[in-house]
Design a protein around this motif. Structure first.
Motif: not given
Length: 150
Positions: A27-41
């Motif tokens: 996803i990052e290599k495709k050029g997307f800018h990650v502005t939020a990420m979290k691991i959750m159930r």
């Protein structure tokens, strides 16, 4: 093209198979800018709200069971034409139709245990982001590599 924000979720099978880093890297290599990420159930209630358009369909109970069986990774991604570009990167929902080189084509083997979710419209993206993230969890920052990506 429009600069867009979209929602994506890596499903429980990704963490179980220990391939989350590979998928996030793509996803990052495709050029997307990650502005939020979290691991959750996710709770059953949140899952039902997220997939409400599928309620009543034969696969719905299995989808809820799968999605609540383990942790997921929820993400907000930004980029030019982000919704369409992410869906292309993910590949067809039906894994039998997902082309090699796409995330589903390379990593998914069973449609009902699909490994990634990607919003299908601006409206869906906005609704899904609000379900999973508070506004203050989405970070605005300058991506200094943006000039290399277009």
């Amino acid at each position: 093209m429009a600069h867009e924000r979209t929602f994506s979720m890596l499903k429980p099978g990704v963490l179980q198979r220990r391939i989350s880093g590979e998928i996030i890297s793509r996803i990052e290599k495709k050029g997307f800018h990650v502005t939020a990420m979290k691991i959750m159930r996710i709770s059953e209630e949140l899952c039902r709200r997220h997939y409400s358009e599928h309620e009543g369909k034969p696969f719905f109970p299995g989808l809820i069971a799968y999605m609540t069986s383990g942790p997921v990774i929820a993400m907000v991604l930004e980029g030019e034409n982000a919704i369409a570009h992410l869906r292309l990167l993910c590949g067809a929902t039906n894994v039998d139709e997902a082309a090699p080189g796409t995330i589903r084509g390379d990593y998914a083997s069973v449609t009902r245990m699909n490994i990634i979710h990607a919003s299908d419209s601006v409206e869906s993206a906005e609704r899904e982001i609000k379900l999973f993230f508070k506004p203050e969890e989405i970070l605005e920052y300058v991506d200094d590599s943006a000039h290399w990506l277009g």
